[in-house]
Design a protein around this motif. Structure first.
Motif, mmCIF file in Angstrom:
data_model
loop_
_atom_site.group_PDB
_atom_site.id
_atom_site.type_symbol
_atom_site.label_atom_id
_atom_site.label_comp_id
_atom_site.label_asym_id
_atom_site.label_seq_id
_atom_site.Cartn_x
_atom_site.Cartn_y
_atom_site.Cartn_z
ATOM 1 N N ALA A 197 -7.796 -14.817 -151.394
ATOM 2 C CA ALA A 197 -7.371 -14.632 -152.782
ATOM 3 C C ALA A 197 -5.924 -15.076 -152.975
ATOM 4 N N TYR A 198 -5.080 -14.806 -151.976
ATOM 5 C CA TYR A 198 -3.672 -15.211 -152.059
ATOM 6 C C TYR A 198 -3.553 -16.740 -152.038
ATOM 7 N N LEU A 199 -4.348 -17.394 -151.167
ATOM 8 C CA LEU A 199 -4.341 -18.854 -151.134
ATOM 9 C C LEU A 199 -4.737 -19.424 -152.494
ATOM 10 N N SER A 200 -5.803 -18.887 -153.063
ATOM 11 C CA SER A 200 -6.271 -19.383 -154.355
ATOM 12 C C SER A 200 -5.208 -19.192 -155.439
ATOM 13 N N GLU A 201 -4.547 -18.058 -155.410
ATOM 14 C CA GLU A 201 -3.473 -17.791 -156.367
ATOM 15 C C GLU A 201 -2.364 -18.825 -156.263
ATOM 16 N N LYS A 202 -2.107 -19.307 -155.042
ATOM 17 C CA LYS A 202 -1.040 -20.278 -154.820
ATOM 18 C C LYS A 202 -1.524 -21.727 -154.936
ATOM 19 N N GLY A 203 -2.803 -21.918 -155.277
ATOM 20 C CA GLY A 203 -3.334 -23.274 -155.426
ATOM 21 C C GLY A 203 -3.612 -23.962 -154.116
ATOM 22 N N ILE A 204 -3.752 -23.197 -153.031
ATOM 23 C CA ILE A 204 -4.013 -23.747 -151.704
ATOM 24 C C ILE A 204 -5.501 -23.646 -151.399
ATOM 25 N N ILE A 205 -6.066 -24.704 -150.831
ATOM 26 C CA ILE A 205 -7.492 -24.758 -150.542
ATOM 27 C C ILE A 205 -7.818 -23.830 -149.372
ATOM 28 N N ALA A 206 -8.767 -22.929 -149.599
ATOM 29 C CA ALA A 206 -9.214 -22.003 -148.557
ATOM 30 C C ALA A 206 -10.527 -22.515 -147.978
ATOM 31 N N ALA A 207 -10.569 -22.682 -146.650
ATOM 32 C CA ALA A 207 -11.748 -23.241 -145.990
ATOM 33 C C ALA A 207 -12.282 -22.289 -144.933
ATOM 34 N N VAL A 208 -13.603 -22.245 -144.802
ATOM 35 C CA VAL A 208 -14.277 -21.412 -143.812
ATOM 36 C C VAL A 208 -14.327 -22.168 -142.483
ATOM 37 N N ALA A 209 -13.933 -21.493 -141.379
ATOM 38 C CA ALA A 209 -13.900 -22.197 -140.092
ATOM 39 C C ALA A 209 -13.914 -21.209 -138.930
ATOM 40 N N HIS A 210 -14.421 -21.687 -137.778
ATOM 41 C CA HIS A 210 -14.410 -20.911 -136.529
ATOM 42 C C HIS A 210 -14.799 -19.455 -136.823
ATOM 43 N N THR A 211 -16.028 -19.279 -137.249
ATOM 44 C CA THR A 211 -16.451 -18.017 -137.828
ATOM 45 C C THR A 211 -17.814 -17.563 -137.335
ATOM 46 N N ASP A 212 -17.965 -16.238 -137.215
ATOM 47 C CA ASP A 212 -19.249 -15.615 -136.885
ATOM 48 C C ASP A 212 -19.775 -14.828 -138.080
ATOM 49 N N ALA A 213 -19.390 -15.215 -139.269
ATOM 50 C CA ALA A 213 -19.783 -14.491 -140.476
ATOM 51 C C ALA A 213 -21.290 -14.588 -140.716
ATOM 52 N N VAL A 214 -21.781 -13.664 -141.502
ATOM 53 C CA VAL A 214 -23.144 -13.755 -142.013
ATOM 54 C C VAL A 214 -23.063 -14.235 -143.458
ATOM 55 N N TYR A 215 -24.219 -14.559 -144.008
ATOM 56 C CA TYR A 215 -24.291 -15.119 -145.356
ATOM 57 C C TYR A 215 -23.525 -14.281 -146.370
ATOM 58 N N GLU A 216 -23.703 -12.972 -146.313
ATOM 59 C CA GLU A 216 -23.061 -12.095 -147.286
ATOM 60 C C GLU A 216 -21.538 -12.169 -147.204
ATOM 61 N N ASP A 217 -21.001 -12.354 -145.999
ATOM 62 C CA ASP A 217 -19.549 -12.524 -145.846
ATOM 63 C C ASP A 217 -19.063 -13.779 -146.573
ATOM 64 N N VAL A 218 -19.851 -14.832 -146.453
ATOM 65 C CA VAL A 218 -19.447 -16.100 -147.076
ATOM 66 C C VAL A 218 -19.532 -16.001 -148.593
ATOM 67 N N VAL A 219 -20.561 -15.322 -149.099
ATOM 68 C CA VAL A 219 -20.661 -15.111 -150.548
ATOM 69 C C VAL A 219 -19.423 -14.380 -151.061
ATOM 70 N N ALA A 220 -19.012 -13.346 -150.347
ATOM 71 C CA ALA A 220 -17.813 -12.599 -150.746
ATOM 72 C C ALA A 220 -16.571 -13.490 -150.683
ATOM 73 N N ALA A 221 -16.485 -14.318 -149.654
ATOM 74 C CA ALA A 221 -15.339 -15.227 -149.512
ATOM 75 C C ALA A 221 -15.319 -16.265 -150.620
ATOM 76 N N HIS A 222 -16.493 -16.749 -150.987
ATOM 77 C CA HIS A 222 -16.586 -17.746 -152.046
ATOM 78 C C HIS A 222 -16.081 -17.184 -153.370
ATOM 79 N N LYS A 223 -16.326 -15.912 -153.607
ATOM 80 C CA LYS A 223 -15.892 -15.279 -154.850
ATOM 81 C C LYS A 223 -14.379 -15.209 -154.960
#
Length: 409
Positions: A197-223
């Protein structure tokens, strides 16, 4: 390549690239492109071209080769024996020159998981060269890859430095280094959503990487603003079983969430043909972004190298067209250049050349928020272009209207 100079306007140089197969956004047309200074002034169809109407113009005969928008590589660690983690201005300059020889006109220098102090060394070096006119690719800002990763999906990232998001650290870096334009992290970590959320506020691209997340984690991150997946399939979870229940992973989220862009190391090694075909079938060309993820051995013929800085990096092998950890347990970045990515995608068959070019020109420009000036051969955009033959052998690279590489010159 035949170059004929007529009386050149030294204040605002004009160059006409003609007799070319011009790669446009959705087609390839015979024609010419007039460059004035740093910008594209006109795009002319072959039937409308009359060379006699141009005065004070340098003519460059493209000899029937392709004239493409310049390649944009948004994930690069090094090349030519240098790594951005060397933390030197020389490294930045030399890497930009090496990749320009392979058609790259703009790059996003990328770091590795390390200490805050070493990140600062690299960011300070970038700040010194970012506005230089280098005889190579242009810099679009820094990409911090880590250190906020899942240890279980570290790949070749050094486990000594992997940690959870630290607000004091990332706020300090972002507030003090304006060159940071994207940051890759694992979204399931404690504090990762606040970080995104802080990256988005600053206009910085947030990318998913090196992760063991499940689908629901990614949905939350996308929001909260995560909208890009760093080197899709590499170091990320797929379907897993936890307490007997199956969970979709990050890979499935990449397919299911339509507006996620997927970064692909299309060197033919990291992603085999069936996976590249599957991604193309599901996502289509609009959400595929080709990247090299190149480390320092790219553009060289060495059999051993170092991922990261020489004094604190990991020793790697270079074999089978890729870098590997010494124990061969994981890949350690690619040794690809942009032209190799295009050749790999074309070998899959049934993918039009203009769509492959879109994946390494317009799409990365859109992701990096520079599509208003880069990523396409259009009037008013930066004159970043590449001339290559039928086998994608680069003949000439033009950055902001300047020829920075010419074959056999």
């Amino acid at each position: 390549m035949y170059v004929h100079s007529s009386a050149i306007n030294q204040i605002m140089k004009k160059t006409l690239y003609h007799n070319a197969q011009v790669i446009l956004h959705d087609s390839i047309e015979w024609g010419a492109v007039l460059v004035e200074g740093k910008k594209i002034k006109r795009v002319i169809g072959e039937k409308d071209l009359d060379l006699s109407e141009f005065e004070g113009v340098e003519f460059i005969d493209v000899e029937g080769n392709y004239l493409s928008p310049g390649f944009i590589d948004i994930h690069v660690h090094g090349g030519g024996g240098y790594d951005f983690m060397d933390g030197t201005e020389e490294a930045f300059r030399e890497i930009a020159i090496v990749h320009a020889k392979h058609g790259t006109t703009a790059i996003v220098p990328t770091t590795l998981t390390t200490t805050t102090e070493r990140l600062e060394d690299t960011l300070n070096s970038y700040a010194k060269v970012r506005d230089e006119v280098i005889n190579g690719a242009e810099f679009l800002g820094m990409h911090l890859e880590g250190p906020y990763f899942a240890l279980t999906q570290r790949g070749a990232q050094d486990p000594r430095y992997i940690r959870k998001p630290d607000p004091r650290e990332y706020r300090y870096l972002i507030e003090n280094y304006a060159g940071i334009v994207r940051w890759s992290a694992a979204p399931e970590l404690e504090g990762a959503l606040e970080f995104g959320a802080y990256l988005s506020e600053k206009g910085i691209i947030a990318a998913v990487a090196h992760t063991d997340a499940v689908y629901e984690d990614v949905v939350a991150a996308h929001k909260v603003g995560f909208n890009l997946m760093t080197h899709f399939y590499s170091a990320m979870s797929g379907v897993s079983r936890r307490n007997a229940f199956r969970y979709a992973g990050v890979v499935e989220a990449g397919y299911l969430i339509d507006d996620f862009d997927l970064e692909l190391i299309a060197d033919g090694i990291h992603l085999p043909d069936p996976l590249l075909r599957l991604i193309y079938k599901v996502k289509g060309p609009d959400r595929m972004v080709l990247v090299t993820d190149a480390m320092r051995a790219a553009g060289t013929n060495v059999s051993e190298s170092v991922l990261g800085s020489f004094d604190d990096g990991l020793e790697v092998l270079v074999e089978d067209g890729v870098a590997k950890l010494k124990d061969r347990s994981a890949f350690a970045g690619s040794v690809a250049t942009a032209d190799r990515l295009i050749r790999t995608m074309l070998k899959l068959g049934d993918i039009p050349l203009e769509e492959v070019i879109q994946m390494i020109t317009f799409n990365p420009a859109r992701v990096m928020k520079v599509a208003d000036r880069k990523g396409a051969i259009e009037v008013g955009k930066d004159a970043d272009m590449v001339i290559f033959d039928d086998d994608v052998n680069v003949q000439m690279t033009i950055v902001n209207g300047r020829i920075v590489y010419q074959l056999n010159k």
